[in-house]
Design an enzyme around this catalytic site. Structure first.
Site, PDB file in Angstrom:
ATOM      1  N   GLY A  37     -33.802  22.892 -35.062  1.00 41.27           N
ATOM      2  CA  GLY A  37     -35.228  22.587 -34.181  1.00 41.27           C
ATOM      3  C   GLY A  37     -34.481  21.293 -33.319  1.00 41.27           C
ATOM      4  O   GLY A  37     -34.061  20.661 -34.000  1.00 41.27           O
ATOM      5  N   GLY A  84     -35.870  14.026 -32.683  1.00 41.22           N
ATOM      6  CA  GLY A  84     -34.256  14.048 -33.017  1.00 41.22           C
ATOM      7  C   GLY A  84     -34.105  15.682 -33.217  1.00 41.22           C
ATOM      8  O   GLY A  84     -34.973  16.686 -32.902  1.00 41.22           O
ATOM      9  N   MET A  85     -33.096  15.626 -33.691  1.00 36.48           N
ATOM     10  CA  MET A  85     -32.335  16.924 -34.425  1.00 36.48           C
ATOM     11  C   MET A  85     -32.760  17.255 -36.033  1.00 36.48           C
ATOM     12  O   MET A  85     -32.863  16.692 -36.812  1.00 36.48           O
ATOM     13  CB  MET A  85     -31.558  16.802 -33.917  1.00 36.48           C
ATOM     14  CG  MET A  85     -30.916  16.502 -32.847  1.00 36.48           C
ATOM     15  SD  MET A  85     -30.712  17.698 -31.294  1.00 36.48           S
ATOM     16  CE  MET A  85     -30.456  16.768 -29.733  1.00 36.48           C
ATOM     17  N   LYS A  88     -33.186  16.185 -41.818  1.00 35.01           N
ATOM     18  CA  LYS A  88     -34.359  15.594 -39.732  1.00 35.01           C
ATOM     19  C   LYS A  88     -33.728  14.388 -40.040  1.00 35.01           C
ATOM     20  O   LYS A  88     -33.661  12.591 -40.116  1.00 35.01           O
ATOM     21  CB  LYS A  88     -35.590  15.912 -40.551  1.00 35.01           C
ATOM     22  CG  LYS A  88     -36.537  15.070 -38.857  1.00 35.01           C
ATOM     23  CD  LYS A  88     -38.107  15.257 -39.508  1.00 35.01           C
ATOM     24  CE  LYS A  88     -38.543  14.274 -38.651  1.00 35.01           C
ATOM     25  NZ  LYS A  88     -40.487  14.291 -38.943  1.00 35.01           N
ATOM     26  N   ASP A 116     -52.053  16.283 -37.461  1.00 39.50           N
ATOM     27  CA  ASP A 116     -51.101  17.009 -37.172  1.00 39.50           C
ATOM     28  C   ASP A 116     -50.967  18.602 -37.666  1.00 39.50           C
ATOM     29  O   ASP A 116     -49.831  19.130 -37.372  1.00 39.50           O
ATOM     30  CB  ASP A 116     -49.852  16.729 -36.560  1.00 39.50           C
ATOM     31  CG  ASP A 116     -49.183  17.115 -35.321  1.00 39.50           C
ATOM     32  OD1 ASP A 116     -49.782  17.812 -34.235  1.00 39.50           O
ATOM     33  OD2 ASP A 116     -48.072  17.369 -35.144  1.00 39.50           O
TER      34      ASP A 116
END
Length: 680
Positions: free
Chosen positions: A361, A366-367, A382, A479
């Site tokens: 993802g 970032g990635m 991550k 969140d």
């Protein structure tokens, strides 16, 4: 003196309520000076009765032939088992006290408990019975699934009243110390204690605390904390008492009711009056005056030096924000992180040098890549983009928080890498990725039968209770959403992405921010419009999630072409019309239990009430899900769900309900989250 009912018929179901039920003010079974055994018959009314020559009775007999022996042979003096098939299956659990003299005494007590249960609660399918040295439960209900430590309790109240506040304070001190010992005893979860006084008015106190040995330290501590928390309400001034449950119990008396030396021995409890200052002699007065003059000279000088140091420190911090933004803030944080450090070379090998084929993802930070460590463990990596400064603060927050949190419903941090200006967090890999990728897919959502969905709802609730109430830190996630719920191979949910989480200290219950961050549709209205957030903000998000899981619909959709009704209000309209079951996800074709579905919808609507005070705590939510006797609070219309707030204008209905103020932050609907992750 009034005695308790030994057996409880279905119409008296509220008498045997869960021990956390004090939150909802439900009654508990209690007795004054009642000798053992202490039975509770049919704590869950739907269990029903069996007949004398039935298969169920035969299965109880089979269980009674094996369970006492198995408990006595266990090092922890604890055993579980089941006999037969549905609908005549019998589940059983036996636990002997940690100080039982020998295995034979344990076996004899459990065997006696089976006989005593049949005498005290004849023909009841669900029975709990407590003796001095052991306890037993058998039921046609699989109560082992109640792994959130919500249990039925029996409260013992000794009748004599001492009437001194010092005695009550000493009882609380001793029970908490004894409970701490039980929590730390990983093999037995058992503790005994003793405490005396330095006067003759108050007797010596003895205490015992125990949890089911299979429970983790966190669960044991939470369980004991809650029942010991009943002391001020139920046990004030009493010379003895106890609260006995399936997963934990405590007892205290003013006589030694257990053999041997106590495992915890507190020093004598001394109730000291406030100390008064001694008279000052002439020589001492001269010395004090002299010291005062010296301090009058030194204090201003020290203040100036400190002021210079503070100004220099803040200037230094301002010059180098990039270097410090992602570092732990305290020595304790650094120690947490040191044990988790991974080298960059290992992560490059694990992810094929961060190859695109390994990408899971992409977000604003970032990635995320899939990788495999040398020991074969699958991981999600991550990685903060080197060229972007966005998310550094969020990464630091997540790093420090997750390293300190340990719960089966929170994603586990495997390690961290801070080499060569890289900022990387490594998590356990979740094979079923994120909830939203399955729930809102018309084909994949068939994987989520009602059993899995209810397990996911319960798991999220337990994880949130840990964050809000049971962990060493009081944390608001801010969140919570479907894409931040990851699913392991068995569809157990794990809350992830703590980049926006906030820690509350001490008695703090809420805070205000001018920087609104999160995801539309899941935001509580007081947070979205006024920046006010608290644990009740997470409760609102949880309520939205529950309704999404039950209906299979995104909260951001429009379900009424004429009035633009969102999911919350759609559910409310059907609820008031009495046809809310029609909103169940059509993929649930295996006829889920309607009462359980309705309870989930009721709790979901309760969590999205407009006023934060009207929303339950997560511990209360867990009670509602686990108990069959709790009356759920009445509902009012839920808050308006936020779908889009833009500069050009807001929804008329929403504006009327929550008018914008000068300090309100206007948000654009194309920036859904600070860290919007695709599934790991």
């Amino acid at each position: 003196m009034a005695k308790p009912h030994r057996c409880f018929s279905p119409h008296l179901a509220g008498v045997a309520a869960t021990f956390l039920i004090s939150v909802l003010h439900a009654p508990l079974a209690a007795a004054d000076d009642e000798p053992p055994p202490w039975p509770i018959c049919g704590p869950y009314p739907p269990s029903g009765n069996y007949t004398q020559n039935s298969t169920y009775r035969a299965n109880i007999d089979l269980l009674s032939a094996t369970l006492p022996r198995n408990a006595s042979l266990s090092p922890a003096l604890y055993a579980t088992g089941d006999v037969g098939d549905v609908p005549d299956i019998v589940y059983g659990q036996a636990l002997c006290r940690g100080d039982v003299a020998n295995a034979s005494a344990c076996e004899a007590c459990v065997a006696a408990a089976f006989r005593g249960a049949r005498r005290a609660c004849p023909l009841y399918k669900d029975v709990i019975i407590f003796y001095d040295l052991c306890q037993l439960r058998f039921s046609n209900r699989n109560f082992f699934l109640d792994d959130d430590y919500l249990v039925t309790t029996y409260t013992l109240l000794r009748s004599r009243v001492v009437g001194t506040p010092a005695f009550d304070a000493a009882v609380g001190l001793l029970l908490n110390a004894t409970a701490d010992h039980a929590v730390e005893d990983s093999s037995r979860r058992f503790g005994t204690g003793e405490e005396g006084f330095d006067d003759r008015r108050n007797p010596k106190i003895y205490a015992l605390a125990q949890c089911a040995p299979e429970k983790t330290a966190d669960v044991c501590r939470s369980c004991l904390n809650v029942i010991i928390g009943q002391l001020p309400n139920s046990f004030r001034g009493r010379t003895g008492g106890g609260m006995f449950g399936v997963w934990c119990n405590f007892r205290y008396e003013v006589y030694p009711f257990f053999p041997g030396r106590p495992l915890v021995q507190l020093p004598r409890f001394v109730e000291r009056p406030p100390a008064s200052a001694p008279p000052v002699t002439g020589g001492e007065e001269k010395k004090r005056n002299s010291a005062g003059k010296v301090l009058a000279i030194l204090m201003p000088t020290i203040a100036v030096i400190l002021a210079i140091a503070v100004v220099y420190f803040f200037c230094w911090r301002k010059r180098r924000p990039e270097e410090d933004a992602y570092l732990p803030s305290t020595s304790d944080d650094i120690q947490h992180i040191d044990s988790l450090l991974l080298d960059l070379a290992t992560l490059r090998i694990a992810t094929d040098d961060f190859d695109n084929s390994k990408m899971l993802g992409k977000g604003g930070f970032g990635m995320v890549y899939k990788g495999v460590l040398p020991d074969g463990e699958e991981i999600a990596v991550k990685r903060l983009g080197q060229t972007s400064r966005q998310g550094i603060g969020e990464l630091k927050s997540e790093l420090v928080l997750v390293a300190k949190l340990h719960h089966k419903n929170l994603v586990r941090l495997v390690g961290v890498c801070l080499e060569e200006q890289e900022k990387i967090l490594v998590y356990e890999y979740m094979p079923n990725r994120s909830l939203d990728m399955i729930l809102f897919d018309s084909e994949k959502n068939k994987e989520l039968d009602w059993g899995k969905r209810f397990k996911i709802i319960n798991g999220i609730a337990r994880g949130l209770q840990y964050l809000h109430e049971d962990s060493q830190l009081k944390i608001v996630h801010r969140d919570l959403k479907a894409s931040n719920i990851l699913l392991d191979v068995d569809y157990n949910p794990k809350i992830s992405d703590f980049g926006l989480a906030k820690i509350f200290g001490g008695d703090q219950s809420e805070d205000v921010t001018r920087r609104i961050a999160g995801t539309y549709g899941y935001m509580a209205p007081e947070y979205a419009m006024r920046g006010q957030y608290s644990s009740k903000s997470d409760v609102f998000s949880f309520g939205v999630l529950v309704l999404e899981i039950v209906t299979g619909r995104r909260n951001s959709g429009s379900y009424n072409t004429e009035q633009d009704v969102d999911l919350l209000n759609l559910v409310w309209e059907h609820w008031t019309r009495g046809n809310v079951v029609e909103l169940m996800d059509p993929s649930l074709s295996n006829h889920p239990p309607v009462d359980q579905v309705l309870k989930c919808i009721h709790v979901g609507l309760l969590c999205v009430q407009r006023k934060p005070a009207s929303r339950p705590t997560m511990s209360s939510v867990n009670i509602m899900f686990s108990s069959h006797t709790v009356r759920l609070p009445s509902l009012s219309r839920p808050a308006f769900c936020i779908q889009e707030v833009s500069v050009s204008g807001t929804s008329t209905a929403y504006s009327e309900a929550y008018p914008l103020t000068e300090n309100s932050t206007v948000m654009s609907s194309n920036q859904v989250s600070i860290t919007e992750l695709s599934p790991r």
